[in-house]
Design an enzyme around this catalytic site. Sequence first.
Site: not given
Ligand SMILES: O=P(O)(O)O[C@H]1O[C@H](CO)[C@@H](O)[C@H](O)[C@H]1O
Lengths: 351, 351
Positions: A166, A281, A314, A320
């Site tokens: 869905h 979009h 990811k 991020e």
């Molecule tokens: O660096 P780490 O702790 O292994 O990785 C973690 O933090 C990073 C920074 O936010 C991210 O890019 C990774 O996806 C996450 O798993």
Amino acid sequence: GGGFRASEHQHSRYNPLRDEWVLVSAHRVKRPWQGQLEKPPPEDVPRWDPKNPLCPGATRANGEVNPNYEGTFVFPNDFPALQPDAPEPDDSGHPLFRAAAARGVCKVMCFHPHSDLTLPLMSLMEIRAVIDAWAELEAELGASYPWVQIFENKGAMMGCSNPHPHCQVWASSFLPNEARLEERTQRQHHSQHGVPMLLEYAEQEAQRKERLVVENEDWLVVVPYWATWPFQTLLLPRRHVLRLRDLCDSERDSLASIMRRLLIKYDNLFQVSFPYSMGWHGAPTGPHLQEDCGHWQLHAHYYPPLLRSATVRKFMVGYEMLAQAQRDLTPEQAAERLRALPEVHYKLRPQ
Amino acid sequence: GGGFRASEHQHSRYNPLRDEWVLVSAHRVKRPWQGQLEKPPPEDVPRWDPKNPLCPGATRANGEVNPNYEGTFVFPNDFPALQPDAPEPDDSGHPLFRAAAARGVCKVMCFHPHSDLTLPLMSLMEIRAVIDAWAELEAELGASYPWVQIFENKGAMMGCSNPHPHCQVWASSFLPNEARLEERTQRQHHSQHGVPMLLEYAEQEAQRKERLVVENEDWLVVVPYWATWPFQTLLLPRRHVLRLRDLCDSERDSLASIMRRLLIKYDNLFQVSFPYSMGWHGAPTGPHLQEDCGHWQLHAHYYPPLLRSATVRKFMVGYEMLAQAQRDLTPEQAAERLRALPEVHYKLRPQ
Ligand SMILES: O=P(O)(O)O[C@H]1O[C@H](CO)[C@@H](O)[C@H](O)[C@H]1O
Ligand SMILES: O=P(O)(O)O[C@H]1O[C@H](CO)[C@@H](O)[C@H](O)[C@H]1O
């Protein structure tokens, strides 16, 4: 250049549709992963379950009984985030505390009566029916609402709480953030270059080929140059199209075909029903139907979370969320892997 | 108004720091949840594990042996997304394919030698040591890099792959997206109103009180008016402060205290070590140290994913990714729940 190689040397890429950058650090995929593993989706979903509110003949939360539908089936979301009649918020008396009215409608659309199917396992005719229903909903709700967001959350990892195939449609009295953003960037590109951004982009990608995943006479799918999710794709028409309803008969057929080819590759990548959020979009609707929306180009985004396997995703977290999206393989590497995969679904392959 | 109640009537709220809106649909928290459940974090983390590369005396991926550190411990990330010496990308020859050099440094900082501790279980003196180390790293890396992102991913749900209490610091040769965004909005507010946006905001929240979680002489923590994550908070100084290094001795002590109070409440909310990503934003550094950054105000964002319980999170998926963030309880409701919680950690409460 000074020996630059995208797959070895970190760099940033610009996303002209969202006016932001992504950090590409492809060497990073080499690090070992000892973090969270995802549960693969259940393999034993029953075809029909009278207790599943999305099934034909089942009773929903509001007490209504679903018809014994045989194709697609649209009904109102029983827990809508948007309702048609919310009152105007009071004035807070300060510009840093700004609220606005939000009105709308939320619908759910079942793709098929069978709970154990997904789009890549459906026939072209069945997918075509989904496309027609999308175009109809866009036209119907878009008659008055300025934005009609069609989206599919697929897989528990993507917050989907029901395995029945869905999607959802949320129509709103306002342009949501992403729409506002794409409105601004596409308008600016059009006024500077005289051509719709995504039409020009599709032409470039069709020539450059290194980020192409699948293509046909009317459509192409690329891992965009600025992809943030590992296997993110962008589905683009070759001609200038504003909205789903504007697609002609043959374009709808070729769309069904290219969607199926993409989604089969997705499932084949890690031999699992591939989780993602996707959505359409197109040019805004409602009052905007009267305006010149020539800077818009219809497109669909696919945002899949998996990175290394069916169980390793990811995480878009700390850096991020607080600084900038970062990816661990290049878009070209992702496209190459998807391109190389067979176009027969792994579940349907002769043993 | 026409009988508007934020907890009953959906509406949008504006985030002036990110120039975007959030849809607040508080009635939605009533819907049943049959989707994915998260695994609660392990309760049996050993205090010291020679195979854990973050522990004192353990061997890291690059073969180096950690010292027997007794407080905080900073070392280079063995799988850095940013390295100091990446070459300049080649010119793509087209404005829709824009790449830029990205250089930097990634460090890891252990908060404490014991793997079974987290910040809310540490003493004020130990948290103060973390704050001092943050300020030092910011000064050291910020001497040349324009942006130093300090962030903590806590919990497997937030992509953290090691239970040992630690954060990361990524310094970059560029202003990341979030920094660019906050630079633009704060600069604009300052030039229009003559006062830093977040200083004015903190003053307002201190008076309005309905979104306050904890406060002391120097700091306050609110669920911001525009929060997207269910229990998201914003930690703000009461006076105008540009960067961590500018905090005086007593402000660092009161910061340790307010962080501890907030994090104890977080853990008490669902009686679980509360997952989140958090990070600091302050005025840019490197070449910007020479510029007037008076529009900036130091602050920390806490982005926790949990919604209903230790195992039910909020999914920011389909509509959120493609249209606009949506929340299922009002910021005022979230603040009230956090405010009502005890300031003694549930693990340390007398039975
Ligand atoms: O660096 P780490 O702790 O292994 O990785 C973690 O933090 C990073 C920074 O936010 C991210 O890019 C990774 O996806 C996450 O798993
Ligand atoms: O409406 P659903 O499928 O129950 O809910 C799902 O999709 C919504 C729209 O993207 C999200 O707000 C929810 O967090 C998610 O669980």
